[in-house]
Design an enzyme around this catalytic site. Structure first.
Site, mmCIF file in Angstrom:
data_model
loop_
_atom_site.group_PDB
_atom_site.id
_atom_site.type_symbol
_atom_site.label_atom_id
_atom_site.label_comp_id
_atom_site.label_asym_id
_atom_site.label_seq_id
_atom_site.Cartn_x
_atom_site.Cartn_y
_atom_site.Cartn_z
ATOM 1 N N THR A 176 0.863 -1.179 0.000
ATOM 2 C CA THR A 176 0.000 0.000 0.000
ATOM 3 C C THR A 176 0.899 1.228 0.000
ATOM 4 O O THR A 176 1.974 1.190 0.575
ATOM 5 C CB THR A 176 -0.848 -0.032 1.282
ATOM 6 N N ARG A 204 -14.638 -6.832 0.338
ATOM 7 C CA ARG A 204 -13.804 -6.458 1.495
ATOM 8 C C ARG A 204 -13.145 -5.095 1.263
ATOM 9 O O ARG A 204 -12.574 -4.821 0.220
ATOM 10 C CB ARG A 204 -12.733 -7.518 1.710
ATOM 11 N N GLY A 206 -10.494 -2.334 3.234
ATOM 12 C CA GLY A 206 -9.568 -2.165 4.352
ATOM 13 C C GLY A 206 -9.611 -0.772 4.939
ATOM 14 O O GLY A 206 -10.569 -0.018 4.729
ATOM 15 N N ASP A 207 -8.575 -0.433 5.656
ATOM 16 C CA ASP A 207 -8.520 0.860 6.348
ATOM 17 C C ASP A 207 -8.162 2.022 5.432
ATOM 18 O O ASP A 207 -8.512 3.169 5.717
ATOM 19 C CB ASP A 207 -7.465 0.792 7.464
ATOM 20 N N THR A 227 -0.312 1.842 6.773
ATOM 21 C CA THR A 227 -0.205 0.591 6.020
ATOM 22 C C THR A 227 -0.128 -0.567 7.009
ATOM 23 O O THR A 227 0.483 -0.437 8.066
ATOM 24 C CB THR A 227 1.038 0.567 5.114
HETATM 25 N N1 ASP Z 1 -3.966 -1.618 4.876
HETATM 26 C C1 ASP Z 1 -4.216 -2.201 3.582
HETATM 27 C C2 ASP Z 1 -5.518 -2.962 3.617
HETATM 28 O O1 ASP Z 1 -5.790 -3.612 4.609
HETATM 29 C C3 ASP Z 1 -3.170 -3.149 3.141
HETATM 30 C C4 ASP Z 1 -1.772 -2.623 3.172
HETATM 31 O O2 ASP Z 1 -1.434 -1.758 3.956
HETATM 32 O O3 ASP Z 1 -0.966 -3.131 2.363
HETATM 33 O O4 ASP Z 1 -6.246 -2.961 2.637
#
Ligand code: ASP
Length: 309
Positions: A176, A204, A206-207, A227
Site C-alpha cells: 500500500t 472487502r 480495508g482501512d 499501512t
Molecule cells: N492496509 C491495507 C488494507 O488492509 C493493506 C496494506 O497496507 O498493504 O487494505
C-alpha cells in the site's frame, strides 16, 4: 514562508535485510526517490500539500512494485479492486473511493470526490459511474497485472484465506502506498492508495480509504497515512487516534505515533506502520514490522530513504 516537508511509504511488512537482491532494493529505492522528489517539487514551487501528496502517490501507483494502481493484488475473482483516500488538514475536506476497477490513479479519483462532489466516500459501481461522469478512461485488466502478484494469488486461490501482500514469503512484494506533506502555508495533507489484500472477496474494504482509520489530516494535529493489517487499523481507528492523542492529551507527533503503532495496534494484534507529519513539518515514520518502504525530506531539506528497521 513556513518550512516544507514530505514523507511517503510503500507498505510495511516482513522485510528483512538479505531477503531481497541489491538490484531489487535499488529499484524500490529509486521508485521511492522519484515519488519523493516529484512531491517535494510541488512544495518547493509553493504548491499545496494536497497536490504534493497526490503527485507522490500517483507515481507510486504507476510503479508495479507497489500494491496500488498498477501492480495491485488479485481478488478472489482474479480482478483488481482498489481503494484510496485523500484529506486536507486546513479544511478537513476529504475524498475516498473503494472497490474501484480499471482506474489508473485511484488517488486522483478520491481527490475528485473531495473537490467535485458533495460527498466524501463513493464505492463500487457508483464510484465507477462518478469516474465515468468525470471523464476517466479505463485501463484493461492487463495494465494492472503483475506476475508476482498473480503467483501470490495462485497460492491461496480457491481457499478462504486472504492475505496481506506484506507477509509470508520472503520474496513477496509489499505495498500500500501513502504520503503526508506540509506546505509553505503550513497546511498539511495525507493520501493513501491500495489494492488491498490478495484473494479478498465479498467486497472487502480495508482501512486505507476510511477517513480516520488509514488516512487522516487536521492542521491542528497531524496528517497520517497507514499501512498494515487493515482490519486492525479500522478497529483501532489508527490515524484519528494519533490525532486525538495530540489534540486531547497534548502528546507530540513522535509520542502519539509511537503509542499507537508500538502499543495500541500491537495490543489488538495489528501489524504495520504509518507516516505522519505535523504543521511544523515534524515527521514520524514508525512501524512494528520488520520493515517499511519509506522516505522523507525533512524541514532542513535532508532526504532519507529506507526499507529495514
Ligand atoms: N492496509 C491495507 C488494507 O488492509 C493493506 C496494506 O497496507 O498493504 O487494505
Amino acid at each position: 514562508m513556513k518550512p516544507i516537508a514530505l514523507a511517503i511509504h510503500g507498505g510495511a511488512g516482513t522485510l528483512r535485510k538479505g531477503t531481497m537482491t541489491l538490484e531489487k532494493e535499488k529499484e524500490y529505492k529509486d521508485a521511492l526517490k522519484l515519488a519523493l522528489e516529484q512531491g517535494y517539487a510541488v512544495l518547493e514551487n509553493n504548491g499545496s500539500a494536497v497536490t504534493a501528496v497526490e503527485t507522490a502517490v500517483k507515481i507510486l501507483e504507476d510503479s508495479p512494485l507497489f500494491n496500488a494502481g498498477k501492480g495491485s493484488v488479485f481478488t478472489a475473482e482474479g480482478t483488481h479492486e482498489m481503494d484510496a483516500a485523500i484529506m486536507e488538514g486546513n479544511t478537513l475536506n476529504a475524498g475516498a473511493v473503494s472497490l474501484i476497477t480499471g482506474i489508473k490513479n485511484p488517488v486522483s479519483l478520491a481527490r475528485d470526490v473531495m473537490e467535485k462532489s458533495e460527498h466524501v466516500f463513493l464505492a463500487g459501481e457508483g464510484a465507477m459511474r462518478f469516474a465515468n461522469d468525470q471523464g476517466y478512461l479505463l485501463e484493461n485488466e492487463d495494465y494492472f497485472r503483475d506476475e508476482l502478484r498473480y503467483n501470490q494469488w495462485q497460492q491461496i486461490r480457491g481457499s478462504d484465506n486472504f492475505q496481506l501482500d506484506h507477509s509470508v514469503k520472503k520474496d513477496s512484494k509489499f505495498g500500500t502506498v501513502g504520503a503526508v506533506a506540509c506546505d509553505s502555508s503550513g497546511d498539511i495533507a495525507a493520501a493513501t492508495s491500495t489494492g488491498g489484500m490478495t484473494n479478498k472477496k465479498w467486497g472487502r474494504v480495508g482501512d486505507s480509504p476510511m477517513i480516520g482509520a488509514g488516512n487522516y489530516a487536521n492542521n491542528k494535529t497531524c496528517a497520517v497515512s497507514c499501512t498494515g493489517s487493515g482490519e486492525f487499523f479500522i478497529r483501532g481507528v489508527v490515524a484519528y487516534d494519533v490525532s486525538c492523542l495530540m489534540e486531547y492529551k497534548g502528546l507530540t507527533l513522535e509520542e502519539a505515533t509511537e503509542e499507537v503503532i508500538q502499543r495500541r495496534v500491537l495490543s489488538i494484534g495489528g501489524d504495520g506502520g504509518l507516516v505522519a507529519i505535523d504543521a511544523q513539518g515534524n515527521i514520524a515514520m514508525p512501524f512494528n514490522t520488520e520493515g517499511m518502504y519509506r522516505a522523507k525530506i525533512d524541514t532542513s531539506g535532508i532526504t532519507e530513504i529506507a526499507i529495514y528497521k
